[in-house]
Design an enzyme around this catalytic site. Sequence first.
Site, mmCIF file in Angstrom:
data_model
loop_
_atom_site.group_PDB
_atom_site.id
_atom_site.type_symbol
_atom_site.label_atom_id
_atom_site.label_comp_id
_atom_site.label_asym_id
_atom_site.label_seq_id
_atom_site.Cartn_x
_atom_site.Cartn_y
_atom_site.Cartn_z
ATOM 1 N N ASP A 1 -1.590 -0.586 6.547
ATOM 2 C CA ASP A 1 -1.806 -0.060 7.892
ATOM 3 C C ASP A 1 -3.233 0.421 8.127
ATOM 4 O O ASP A 1 -3.584 0.786 9.238
ATOM 5 C CB ASP A 1 -0.832 1.088 8.184
ATOM 6 C CG ASP A 1 -1.068 2.289 7.269
ATOM 7 O OD1 ASP A 1 -1.801 2.147 6.267
ATOM 8 O OD2 ASP A 1 -0.516 3.361 7.556
ATOM 9 N N THR B 1 0.314 4.693 1.031
ATOM 10 C CA THR B 1 0.291 5.553 2.203
ATOM 11 C C THR B 1 0.604 4.749 3.456
ATOM 12 O O THR B 1 -0.040 3.737 3.742
ATOM 13 C CB THR B 1 -1.086 6.225 2.349
ATOM 14 O OG1 THR B 1 -1.383 6.921 1.142
ATOM 15 C CG2 THR B 1 -1.086 7.200 3.508
ATOM 16 N N ASP C 1 0.863 -1.166 0.000
ATOM 17 C CA ASP C 1 0.000 0.000 0.000
ATOM 18 C C ASP C 1 0.908 1.225 0.000
ATOM 19 O O ASP C 1 1.986 1.206 0.595
ATOM 20 C CB ASP C 1 -0.897 -0.005 1.238
ATOM 21 C CG ASP C 1 -1.827 1.189 1.264
ATOM 22 O OD1 ASP C 1 -2.344 1.557 0.200
ATOM 23 O OD2 ASP C 1 -2.016 1.756 2.347
#
Length: 844
Positions: A540, A302, A300
């Site tokens: 996250d 970000t 991912d």
Amino acid sequence: MSAAAADLTGLTADEVTQRVADGRVNDVPDAPVRTLGEIIRANVFTPVNAILLSLLVLILVADAPGDALFVGVVVSNSIIGIVQELRARRELRRLAVLSEPRARVRRDGESHEIDVGGVVADDLLELASGDQVVVDGEVLAGVGLEVDESLLTGESDAVAKPPGERVMSGSFVAAGSGVYRADGIGAASYAAALSEEARRFALVDSELRRGVNQILRVLVWLIPPASALLLWRLLGAEDLWQEALRGTVGAAVAMVPDGLVLLTSLAFVAGVIALARRRALAKELAAVELLARVDTLCLDKTGTITTGEISFESVQPMGGWDAAAVTDALGAMAAADPSPNPTTAAIAAACPAPGGWQVVDVEPFSSARKWASVAFAEQGLFYIGAPDMLLAPGDGEARDCVQGWAAAGRRVLLLSQADGGAVAAGGDGLAPDRHAVAVVVLGDTIRHDAPEILAYFRDQGVDLKVISGDNAATVSAVAQRAGVPGAEAYVDARQLPTDAAELGAAMESTAVFGRVTPHQKRAMVGALQAGGRTVAMTGDGVNDVLALKDADMGIAMGSGSAASRAVAELVILDDSFATLPRVVDEGRKVINNVERVSNLFIAKAAYALLITAAIGIMGVSFPFLPRHLTLIGTFSIGVPGIFLALAPSTELVRPGFLRRILRFSVPAGAVAAACTMVVYEVARRATETTLIEARTVATMTLLGLGLVILVVTSRPLRPWKIVLAGVMALLYVVVMAAGGLRDYFELDLPAAWLWGPVCAAVVVGGAAIAALPRFVHSPRWFAYRRSRGTGLDGEQVDSEPVGARSAVPRPGSRTGDSASGSSQSQHDPATAGPPAGSGTGEGT
């Protein structure tokens, strides 16, 4: 909600105290870690120990307690296993406290964050996006509250939870916020298992353990008939039944791979402890092995490639709006969000809430729809979110501006207003008539170590896939600067096929995907796995949870959402991206060292079985006593095996663990057995040679060939490995030189002429064993290793020196400069809006 506000003050301190006294508490049971008693039983009462203790009884029946040295293996196996498991349990408990979810409760009208175990019946709990629902209960109030229950029910869509609906522990908040009353607490709650999952310590299944267990199952079937045949033949060959029993026990001891399970577990546990000291929490022992086998890493953007720290940079008003009015609108929207995410928080910090903006309705941001909306009484309905979702056909100026900033690698949002003065947030639908108000530019810095870490994985042959919910052009620009191969080509996930086979083909050909929904991330992971890949996923956020759960290895950041930490196999508590190569190193160490140790034990079992079969056919005295084989096993396998199991080893992991072990160990054991039997027969048939002398030369030959097997399986050789083998040989010399030890082990210095056959057998047999790896590895595998720049057993064959590809990324490696420059050269500030040079510095 105002009418119910009085009902949302929560319990008073006295009410909490009363419920605690009544036992109405969320008594979360301990995770299923083993108690001290269970650990002792699990390490003492093992099948291997049971076999060895049974042989101990037989050797005592034969009145030969001096041959019971092998019982020391039972003691050492048990002590080492217990100590290591206790160390691992202590380390995991210490780190699990940092990873466990917390509960936010309202008491006396104030919000408090407490341990999950501190929740009592009728507590009011607050929920925000990304939170894990830790107890069951009924929703009392909410703003756009949506809960993802896929981990419980398998249902893929988030479920709206208006007041009166129930939320179940184990689900997580996909969007919005709310308050609910706890009524399902304690052991009856699903969260009792999930919230404590970080403390689980389990010897879970893995390819290594499956291979070892298969070997043990085969040996369990082979040892009894082989031992029975030998005993039957020795009863006819020996004068005393006790001698026949001693020989049979000696053969059985050699056939039992007594330290294989111990050293396998020891390698796993040592890896878990090493990771824990680097603040990486592995919830399962297999997690140490998994990342080393991964061939595809999905990232991912970000919070993984970038730091996740969002900063507000600028706004570009559109359609006649001025900057002050845009700032007021942004501030009002941010203030209306009861549970702001990092993006909303960054906007709120830069744009103060104005007066006079009365909120009528709110639709919080959702990763699935990628926008949020707020309706104001006088100002109307505003949207903010992904430009791709909000741009209307007439927003040409805003479209050009967005494309320019996205190409520069910036994160861009669009602020839009619905035409006609609509005052309802509109649910999942967008007002058909809307216009762009402003383009909002945000900054997100690339992690300083991301380029080097990604270069490390690229050099190791791991395919990198960036799958993000952000604009595809933005993701591409950031990925290029971070050094992701092939990042200049990207795909908008809205254009991806839904068919699994077609999706798999798209995943194979492209490295960067933007505008990916949470369920698309899950489908992408599944498509890669269907293609035979071993997939790791890092993330996250709440939008990563489904993909983290389905990946072969889910890796969550410690600062991420509670839901992502709950489902991941590995949690990096300090958010250090540089930990991942360390995880790979530990996994490679475990896999490569367990293979080396397995080679030793399986070779021992092979030569013991073959010698047993030969003696059973020939009907002569067994060439070893149990103490001889204990001596050989200790010096050629047991002591060196501990060093090998814990030694640094970062060679590329090779496929075919079990097949490769058998293709080396069985022939090596056969060579050792054949050479030993030849020397034994030469000595036994000589009239001037005693049985003790014949057994001595057999012991010397088998030990010498065992040390050759040790050296060959230890490759690539290091000075300490050669010294280790030399020390083991020297220790045997000490036994032979010390009269007391020599007499105890029933050895004798052989006649001078017997040294010739011994040396010839060790040299010829050692040469054959040393040549085995070149015949064991298929041409296809050797070509693969050559393509990776390495030869057999990890030795470098190109100009790069051995060890240059270390686990730590090489400082100063060039990973994305040219890609970054390419991104800038394509950017035209005159038409796109951003100032020249804005494509450098920060990424999203």
